[in-house]
Design an enzyme around this catalytic site. Structure first.
Site, PDB file in Angstrom:
ATOM      1  N   ILE A  14      -8.075   0.201   4.775  1.00 29.26           N
ATOM      2  CA  ILE A  14      -8.952  -0.889   4.323  1.00 29.26           C
ATOM      3  C   ILE A  14      -9.873  -1.326   5.467  1.00 29.26           C
ATOM      4  CG2 ILE A  14      -9.038  -3.200   3.307  1.00 29.26           C
ATOM      5  CD1 ILE A  14      -6.284  -2.579   2.044  1.00 29.26           C
ATOM      6  N   ASP A  33      -7.509  -0.939  17.576  1.00 22.62           N
ATOM      7  CA  ASP A  33      -6.501  -0.309  16.708  1.00 22.62           C
ATOM      8  C   ASP A  33      -5.500   0.440  17.594  1.00 22.62           C
ATOM      9  OD1 ASP A  33      -6.835   0.666  13.407  1.00 22.62           O
ATOM     10  OD2 ASP A  33      -5.244   1.512  14.668  1.00 22.62           O
ATOM     11  N   GLY A  38      -3.624   4.276  11.533  1.00 25.07           N
ATOM     12  CA  GLY A  38      -5.058   4.611  11.449  1.00 25.07           C
ATOM     13  C   GLY A  38      -5.340   5.947  12.121  1.00 25.07           C
ATOM     14  N   PHE A  79      -6.486  -6.538  10.040  1.00 23.01           N
ATOM     15  CA  PHE A  79      -5.956  -5.557   9.075  1.00 23.01           C
ATOM     16  C   PHE A  79      -4.723  -4.849   9.651  1.00 23.01           C
ATOM     17  CE2 PHE A  79     -10.530  -5.730   8.215  1.00 23.01           C
ATOM     18  CZ  PHE A  79     -10.552  -5.860   6.839  1.00 23.01           C
ATOM     19  N   ALA A  81      -1.568  -4.739   9.814  1.00 23.11           N
ATOM     20  CA  ALA A  81      -0.223  -5.060   9.330  1.00 23.11           C
ATOM     21  C   ALA A  81       0.461  -3.836   8.746  1.00 23.11           C
ATOM     22  CB  ALA A  81      -0.313  -6.137   8.260  1.00 23.11           C
ATOM     23  N   TYR A 147       7.898  -7.909   3.169  1.00 26.69           N
ATOM     24  CA  TYR A 147       6.446  -7.750   3.368  1.00 26.69           C
ATOM     25  C   TYR A 147       5.706  -9.016   2.930  1.00 26.69           C
ATOM     26  CZ  TYR A 147       1.673  -6.418   2.398  1.00 26.69           C
ATOM     27  OH  TYR A 147       0.310  -6.400   2.342  1.00 26.69           O
ATOM     28  N   ARG A 286      12.704   0.566  -7.900  1.00 24.52           N
ATOM     29  CA  ARG A 286      12.546   0.584  -6.451  1.00 24.52           C
ATOM     30  C   ARG A 286      12.794  -0.830  -5.925  1.00 24.52           C
ATOM     31  NH1 ARG A 286       6.600   2.042  -4.247  1.00 24.52           N
ATOM     32  NH2 ARG A 286       6.298  -0.154  -4.723  1.00 24.52           N
TER      33      ARG A 286
HETATM   34  N1  UFG Z   1       5.454   3.409  -8.404  1.00 22.51           N
HETATM   35  C1  UFG Z   1       6.107   4.393  -9.121  1.00 22.51           C
HETATM   36  N2  UFG Z   1       6.187   5.633  -8.577  1.00 22.51           N
HETATM   37  C2  UFG Z   1       5.663   5.955  -7.372  1.00 22.51           C
HETATM   38  C3  UFG Z   1       4.991   4.944  -6.639  1.00 22.51           C
HETATM   39  C4  UFG Z   1       4.910   3.675  -7.187  1.00 22.51           C
HETATM   40  O1  UFG Z   1       6.598   4.169 -10.220  1.00 22.51           O
HETATM   41  O2  UFG Z   1       5.797   7.104  -6.931  1.00 22.51           O
HETATM   42  C5  UFG Z   1       5.350   2.067  -8.979  1.00 22.51           C
HETATM   43  C6  UFG Z   1       6.017   1.010  -8.129  1.00 22.51           C
HETATM   44  O3  UFG Z   1       7.402   0.984  -8.374  1.00 22.51           O
HETATM   45  C7  UFG Z   1       5.271  -0.235  -8.589  1.00 22.51           C
HETATM   46  C8  UFG Z   1       3.864   0.267  -8.899  1.00 22.51           C
HETATM   47  O4  UFG Z   1       3.987   1.684  -9.037  1.00 22.51           O
HETATM   48  O5  UFG Z   1       5.841  -0.711  -9.751  1.00 22.51           O
HETATM   49  C9  UFG Z   1       2.882  -0.022  -7.803  1.00 22.51           C
HETATM   50  O6  UFG Z   1       3.461   0.407  -6.584  1.00 22.51           O
HETATM   51  P1  UFG Z   1       2.617   0.668  -5.267  1.00 22.51           P
HETATM   52  O7  UFG Z   1       3.569   1.215  -4.245  1.00 22.51           O
HETATM   53  O8  UFG Z   1       1.415   1.471  -5.592  1.00 22.51           O
HETATM   54  O9  UFG Z   1       2.095  -0.773  -4.842  1.00 22.51           O
HETATM   55  P2  UFG Z   1       2.890  -2.166  -4.696  1.00 22.51           P
HETATM   56  O10 UFG Z   1       2.588  -2.964  -5.927  1.00 22.51           O
HETATM   57  O11 UFG Z   1       4.298  -1.987  -4.315  1.00 22.51           O
HETATM   58  O12 UFG Z   1       2.207  -2.808  -3.423  1.00 22.51           O
HETATM   59  C10 UFG Z   1       0.816  -2.793  -3.237  1.00 22.51           C
HETATM   60  C11 UFG Z   1       0.536  -2.837  -1.751  1.00 22.51           C
HETATM   61  C12 UFG Z   1       0.941  -4.147  -1.203  1.00 22.51           C
HETATM   62  C13 UFG Z   1       0.353  -5.281  -2.018  1.00 22.51           C
HETATM   63  C14 UFG Z   1       0.674  -5.132  -3.474  1.00 22.51           C
HETATM   64  C15 UFG Z   1      -0.014  -6.232  -4.243  1.00 22.51           C
HETATM   65  O13 UFG Z   1       1.244  -1.802  -1.059  1.00 22.51           O
HETATM   66  O14 UFG Z   1       0.485  -4.199   0.120  1.00 22.51           O
HETATM   67  O15 UFG Z   1       0.243  -3.874  -3.916  1.00 22.51           O
HETATM   68  O16 UFG Z   1       0.191  -6.153  -5.620  1.00 22.51           O
HETATM   69  F1  UFG Z   1       0.886  -6.427  -1.612  1.00 22.51           F
END
Ligand code: UFG
Length: 330
Positions: A14, A33, A38, A79, A81, A147, A286
């Site tokens: 980002i 950075d 990155g 950014f 984090a 997080y 998860r």
């Molecule tokens: N998911 C799956 N299979 C995968 C990967 C993800 O089913 O292989 C699901 C996760 O369980 C979740 C959804 O897809 O239900 C979204 O998961 P992501 O890992 O894509 O994203 P997150 O919602 O966990 O988190 C992201 C960012 C965070 C942010 C958040 C805000 O990583 O930094 O969105 O909504 F805070």
């Protein structure tokens, strides 16, 4: 208005998109950075780059000394984090150290150098299990993973420090970010991807054999988790607007950056399947996943005049094009 902006974490996903947007808009950019996630390949050729870690105060001070003796930063953007929800559940100490201590040191150095404006990347994860169908900025913040807790702690720290030292903050609570810059020069390129859109696209393109849906027993219409997806370049635009807002108005703001719309994991897969078939299976839940997170972007629109320009289909197409380019696929 030409600003001098320090982008901490400007070589990451980002951060680098924001640097590209700042430079396109005519601003001077200095990137700091530690290249932990990155990459040098993501550093814009017109930005100045310092290798440095914000958990090392001396290192940060040295960079600010060099830069601010020429011209002080108008704005610092953060950014740098760690941001993987399940990883934060397994290594919470590292998350608190990097995310909260890093912000504390950054603020200390900003105060010492009398830098007044900070733009901070926060997250929808601060809301935890949302109580309203669409989250607004005044909703309760009850994170359900480390997080989200580290981001909420950082938000509070920033607010108190800004109040005490007469500084301004622009806190952005992001929802789920995906896609790549239109030129495809930069994008989300890491070895161990965890996010749903790139994983689904990799599976569709045959880079992965299969993918797993983490749980289909959530309290949502199809049982899979619902999220609000936003294109990384829309997010980058918001950061440029946020920086200008701080300098122009000399006051703080906190806004969500989302799309007002939610899509389930199954809907993401169906959207990708408009282009290619996806081989998926259903697995267990998860750790740390809330059932549903959607953002109201009314406040961002009202205060910054910001609205996302790209819809889900465009986000997915953008990710497909980027991954094809990375993997030399036609
Ligand atoms: N998911 C799956 N299979 C995968 C990967 C993800 O089913 O292989 C699901 C996760 O369980 C979740 C959804 O897809 O239900 C979204 O998961 P992501 O890992 O894509 O994203 P997150 O919602 O966990 O988190 C992201 C960012 C965070 C942010 C958040 C805000 O990583 O930094 O969105 O909504 F805070």
């Amino acid at each position: 208005m030409k600003l001098k902006v320090c982008v901490i974490g400007g070589a990451g996903y980002i951060g680098s998109h924001t640097v590209y947007e700042l430079i396109r808009d005519g601003h001077e950019v200095v990137i700091i950075d530690n290249l932990s996630t990155g990459s040098r390949d993501f550093i814009h050729k017109d930005a100045k780059f310092y290798f440095g870690d914000i958990t090392n105060k001396q290192e940060l001070k040295n960079i600010f000394n060099i830069e601010c003796s020429v011209k002080p930063f108008d704005v610092v953007m953060h950014f740098a984090a760690k941001l993987i929800v399940p990883e934060s559940v397994s290594i919470p100490l590292e998350y608190y150290y990097n995310n909260v201590e890093g912000v504390r040191i950054m603020l200390e150095v900003m105060k010492d150098f009398n830098i007044k404006n900070v733009v901070f990347s926060s997250t929808a994860a601060v809301y935890g299990e949302a109580i309203n169908p669409i989250c607004s900025e005044n909703d309760p913040t009850i994170p359900i993973n480390p997080y989200g807790e580290t981001k909420l702690a950082s938000e509070k720290l920033i607010k108190w420090v800004c109040q005490r030292y007469d500084m301004n903050y622009c806190i952005f609570r992001y929802f789920n970010v995906a896609g790549a810059i239109d030129t495809l020069e930069i994008g989300l390129n890491k070895d161990n991807l965890t996010h749903i859109i790139p994983i689904t696209v990799q599976t569709a393109l045959g880079i992965r054999d299969e993918m797993t849906i983490f749980g289909n027993d959530y309290d949502t219409p199809d049982g899979t988790c619902i999220r609000d997806y936003i294109h990384v370049s829309d997010l980058a635009d918001a950061h440029v607007l946020g920086a200008k807002y701080l300098v122009k108005n000399n006051k703080s703001l906190l806004v969500n950056l989302g799309s007002n719309k939610g899509y389930s994991v199954l809907e993401i897969i169906k959207e990708v399947e408009k282009f290619y078939p996806v081989n998926y299976k259903i697995g267990k839940r998860r750790a740390g996943d809330p059932a549903k997170l959607i953002a109201s972007n009314d406040k961002a629109k009202e205060i910054l005049g910001w609205l996302p320009k790209r819809n889900l289909e465009q986000i997915i197409k953008s990710d497909i094009e980027y991954r094809k380019k990375l993997n030399n696929l036609k």
